[in-house]
Each structure stands twice: as structure tokens, then as C-alpha cells.
Design a protein around this motif. Structure first.
Motif, mmCIF file in Angstrom:
data_model
loop_
_atom_site.group_PDB
_atom_site.id
_atom_site.type_symbol
_atom_site.label_atom_id
_atom_site.label_comp_id
_atom_site.label_asym_id
_atom_site.label_seq_id
_atom_site.Cartn_x
_atom_site.Cartn_y
_atom_site.Cartn_z
ATOM 1 N N HIS A 112 -3.092 -8.194 0.480
ATOM 2 C CA HIS A 112 -2.401 -7.063 -0.162
ATOM 3 C C HIS A 112 -1.055 -7.508 -0.734
ATOM 4 C CE1 HIS A 112 -4.887 -3.548 0.531
ATOM 5 N NE2 HIS A 112 -4.965 -3.769 1.822
ATOM 6 N N GLN A 133 0.810 -1.223 0.000
ATOM 7 C CA GLN A 133 0.000 0.000 0.000
ATOM 8 C C GLN A 133 0.844 1.273 0.000
ATOM 9 O OE1 GLN A 133 -2.409 -1.686 3.439
ATOM 10 N NE2 GLN A 133 -3.931 -0.384 2.451
ATOM 11 N N HIS A 157 -6.505 -10.060 5.624
ATOM 12 C CA HIS A 157 -6.693 -8.899 4.741
ATOM 13 C C HIS A 157 -5.337 -8.353 4.284
ATOM 14 C CE1 HIS A 157 -8.720 -4.864 3.824
ATOM 15 N NE2 HIS A 157 -7.439 -4.558 3.840
ATOM 16 N N GLU A 158 -4.415 -8.205 5.241
ATOM 17 C CA GLU A 158 -3.098 -7.640 4.895
ATOM 18 C C GLU A 158 -2.284 -8.601 4.030
ATOM 19 O OE1 GLU A 158 -2.905 -4.589 5.398
ATOM 20 O OE2 GLU A 158 -4.481 -4.435 6.884
ATOM 21 N N CYS A 200 -10.486 -0.488 4.311
ATOM 22 C CA CYS A 200 -9.083 -0.497 3.886
ATOM 23 C C CYS A 200 -8.613 0.939 3.674
ATOM 24 C CB CYS A 200 -8.965 -1.282 2.579
ATOM 25 S SG CYS A 200 -7.297 -1.386 1.941
ATOM 26 N N LEU A 201 -7.390 1.233 4.125
ATOM 27 C CA LEU A 201 -6.858 2.589 3.958
ATOM 28 C C LEU A 201 -6.681 2.954 2.481
ATOM 29 C CD1 LEU A 201 -4.195 2.716 6.837
ATOM 30 C CD2 LEU A 201 -6.461 3.799 6.779
HETATM 31 NI NI NI Z 1 -6.243 -2.907 3.212
#
Ligand code: NI
Length: 169
Positions: free
Chosen positions: A138, A51, A134-135, A92-93
Motif C-alpha cells: 500500500h 488507505q 500487503h501493507e 483488504c479494507l
Molecule cells: Ni489492504
């Protein structure tokens, strides 16, 4: 320490597959500290290196209420998961203001290293299990909205692009 810009969906760089971290050095520790600061500043509970446009298997997390239990996770591998899975609301950011339900394993055991090269296995349940899955997605180039229907995803893409245009004005 420094704040890092967070890639915003649908930036194609979010779909890059991360390579394993190979050196547990000062650079890695600085990157992890910067990612933690960026995560705290943004109010998130987890942030993957993907990210911030660094394509290495590195995650930072803090699921504590007090925001005082930073966790640095390097080269995570799921070594066990429960049979049961569960639908949970995620955000999510990289996709601000979008929340939707995603199915995840209820619990996972994840073999990880820390930023100093020490190995351990995290037994994750509840929010911790959701966040780590979740991470880890990514790191494989996958954003949670990809689990949603194509219709929903298109709507989110349009909303994100519109928000960006309005920001630019
Ligand atoms: Ni995320």
C-alpha cells in the motif's frame, strides 16, 4: 480519537507512493491511534496510512485473536526475505468482500521504527509476514488486486463501482 474514512478501490489516491515519516511527534501518535481505532472498527488486521489518504510510511496492525496487540510500524524496510514464497488468500479494507490468492515471501525480516522513534527488527512469519508485505505494498501505491489477472481486476473494478452507485441511492 477519530474514525477515518478508508479510500475504496479503484480510487486513484490508493496509487500514491508514500514518503518516509520524518517527525516522531504528537501528530504521528494521534494519526496512529486514529488508524488503529479505524482498523478495529472495520474488523481488519492491518491498515496503511495510504488507505486513509495520508501518504507517509506508517502502518498499523493487530493479528492477535483477542485484538489486544496493536502494532505501529513506521518507515518499514525489508532487510531479509526467505527464498520460499507461498500463495495465500488475502482481503483488504479498501476492496471489501473481495478475497483472492496472492504470492508472498513465507518469512521476512523488517526493520521498523515505532511511534516514539525506537528502532527494532521484526521477524515475521505466517499471517504476520503476509500482512506486513500487503501493507508495505500500500505504501508503494499497490493494492493486492493488481497481482490478479486483468480480467479479474476489471471484474472487481466494475463490482466496486456498482456497489458505490447503489450506496449513493
Ligand atoms: Ni489492504
Amino acid at each position: 480519537m477519530a474514525l477515518l474514512p478508508i479510500l475504496q478501490y479503484p480510487d486513484p489516491r490508493l496509487h500514491t507512493v508514500a514518503r518516509p515519516v520524518s517527525a516522531f511527534d504528537a501528530r504521528l501518535r494521534t494519526l496512529a491511534a486514529d488508524m488503529l481505532q479505524t482498523m478495529y472498527e472495520s474488523g481488519g488486521i492491518g491498515l496503511a496510512a495510504t488507505q486513509v489518504d495520508v501518504h507517509e510510511r506508517l502502518i498499523v496492525m493487530d493479528i492477535s485473536e483477542e485484538r489486544n496487540q496493536p502494532l505501529v510500524i513506521v518507515n518499514p524496510e525489508i532487510v531479509w526475505h526467505s527464498e520460499a514464497s507461498k500463495l495465500n488468500e488475502e482481503g483488504c479494507l479498501s476492496v471489501p468482500a473481495v478475497y483472492d490468492r496472492v504470492e508472498r515471501f513465507e518469512s521476512v525480516h523488517v526493520r521498523v521504527w515505532d511511534e516514539h522513534g525506537a528502532q527494532r527488527t521484526i521477524e515475521a512469519q505466517d499471517v504476520m509476514a503476509i500482512c506486513i508485505q500487503h501493507e508495505m505494498d500500500h505504501l508503494l501505491g499497490k493494492v493486492f488486486v493488481e497481482y490478479l489477472s486483468p480480467l479479474k481486476r476489471d471484474r472487481i473494478k466494475k463490482k466496486m463501482r456498482k456497489a458505490r452507485r447503489e450506496d449513493a441511492h
